[in-house]
Design a protein around this motif. Structure first.
Motif: not given
Length: 492
Positions: A171-176
């Motif tokens: 999530y914090i890596s924007l890999r939703y």
């Protein structure tokens, strides 16, 4: 007084007395160091060294004091305690390596931080903290590598909620998508408060609003007045056009949640306004949009969006003067306003004319109403002229609209106001190698007007020629066929 006390302690140490602190240290040393770091006596550096010396055999104390110093932003002294703890433990103290990793992470040295967390894992492979910290810093370099490290934790600690942690890292890596995949493996009732938020937001960013709302509702079942969960529920409900539900969540967020636990943002006010708009409470919606604009440090992009929303709400209220003023502000604020945005101003003026006219025939309008309609149409015409100045490739669209507007203003064709626009439009479209449906529709309008105009001026031959052109565009149209037949009889 505390400063005097610590100066006195330092003086005793410098005189060679070690009776004030045992060589192995005590818990009192930790509290004393916490107090001293707040007050920073004149000989603070010396006392730090004395505390290291006094606790050099007490690894737990060294790490605890180092952690206190780290939290007080004295990372230089914290590092000294961490290094002494490693020295005293023969380089086998996971908490000391974690502390050094945190110090490096705070200095934005992700490589050094990851190395220290790796050493902590080697020292204590069952401890989940260094795995979590390693993944957090390493995900900037390689999200896949960060997840792989967490899979190693799973091997060591099958009981630990690794999937939720993998979801967080993704999530914090924007890999939703990856975050959703990981969170979905955790029983929904086992998720933590932050898990619910991140899982729901991953779905929100993926436009899976139904799923996001399902997750949020599960979280609200545990914590009904959680501000963030109510915020997400409001946003998702708006996206799903479930406006009464969105309004319910908005009212909870604004009126029921503890004010000390939430800072209401421009986005919150914007979504509250959307919910009110959706429930046709337009005046209340405008109040919320204006409240958002009044907040400090609202970004220009958001200001533009809010002005557009205010304009839309005024339009729904049939208050076109206010709608137009708000829309002008929107165009001023939107840095990347495109042709469609600028055309919207002309559409508002046209809507204003229709609203004034209502169901009345032109002859039934009062002189004041007739003048107001004409003024609105002129403004719309000028807006389309301005559109072409900004966007040359919008000329055909603007000519088509200007032709139609001027045909309204000159219903008896006595001034031929629409002629130049429709003639120029036909000229441009006929240069196209192929005509699409839009081209044909615009060309049909142009030819239909020019046919009627030439009939009005008794140039039957030209009217007949335009009728034939209409027939080429729509050979099966019965009205066109009738016009061609009638004009064929009167044309030369």
């Amino acid at each position: 007084m505390k400063t005097v006390k610590y100066l006195f302690v330092g003086a005793l140490l410098l005189c060679g007395s070690v009776t004030v602190m045992a060589q192995t240290g005590t818990k009192a040393d930790i509290e004393a160091m916490k107090a001293m770091v707040k007050n920073k006596p004149a000989d603070y550096g010396k006392q730090v060294k004395n505390y290291i010396k006094a606790n050099k055999k007490n690894v737990d104390n060294l790490v605890a004091i180092g952690r206190a110093l780290y939290e007080a932003d004295d990372t230089l002294s914290a590092k000294l305690f961490a290094e002494q703890a490693l020295s005293s433990s023969k380089r086998n103290c996971a908490p000391a390596y974690i502390l050094l990793g945190d110090i490096s992470a705070k200095a934005d040295d992700g490589g050094a931080a990851a190395q220290n967390y790796e050493q902590a894992i080697l020292a204590d492979p069952k401890n989940p903290d260094p795995y979590r910290r390693y993944a957090t810093v390493y995900r900037k370099i390689s999200p896949e590598g960060a997840v792989q490290k967490l899979e190693e934790l799973r091997q060591e600690r099958p009981d630990y909620p690794v999937d939720a942690l993998i979801g967080h890292i993704n999530y914090i890596s924007l890999r939703y998508g990856k975050a959703n995949e990981a969170f979905s493996k955790v029983p929904i009732n086992d998720l933590s408060r932050m898990d619910y938020i991140e899982y729901a937001m991953s779905n929100y960013h993926g436009r899976q609003y139904d799923k996001a709302l399902e997750i949020v509702k599960a979280g609200l079942g545990k914590e009904e007045l959680n501000a963030t969960l109510n915020r997400i529920a409001m946003m998702c409900s708006n996206e799903l056009k479930q406006y009464p539900e969105a309004l319910k969540y908005a009212e909870t967020l604004f009126t029921k949640v503890d004010k000390d636990s939430v800072t209401l943002s421009d986005i919150d006010y914007q979504n509250y306004g959307k919910a009110l708009d959706g429930c046709e409470q337009f005046e209340a919606a405008i109040e919320k949009y204006k409240a958002a604009l009044a907040l400090p440090e609202v970004e220009t992009t958001m200001q533009a969006d809010l002005c557009k929303s205010i304009s839309d709400s005024y339009k729904d209220l049939k208050n076109f003067p206010e709608a137009i003023e708000a829309y002008k502000k929107f165009l001023e604020l939107k840095e990347d306003a495109d042709a469609t945005d600028h055309a919207g101003l002309a559409l508002l003026y046209n809507g204003m004319a229709r609203n004034i006219r209502g169901d009345k025939k032109p002859a039934d309008l009062t002189p004041e109403e007739s003048a107001a309609v004409t003024e609105a149409l002129k403004n719309a015409d000028q807006a389309y002229a301005g559109l072409v100045e900004k966007f040359a490739d919008a000329e055909e669209y603007a000519l088509w609209q200007r032709g139609r507007l001027n045909a309204q203003m000159d219903a008896d064709m006595s001034q031929a106001l629409a002629n130049p626009h429709f003639m120029r439009l036909a000229e441009l479209i006929n240069t196209h190698e192929e005509l699409d449906d839009t081209d044909k529709a615009r060309l049909f309008d142009a030819y239909a007007y020019l046919m009627r105009y030439n009939l009005k001026t008794k140039d039957n031959q030209k009217a007949y020629e335009y009728a034939l052109k209409l027939q080429e565009l729509q050979p099966d149209d019965p009205d066109v066929k009738s016009a061609v037949e009638a004009l064929a009889k009167v044309a030369k």
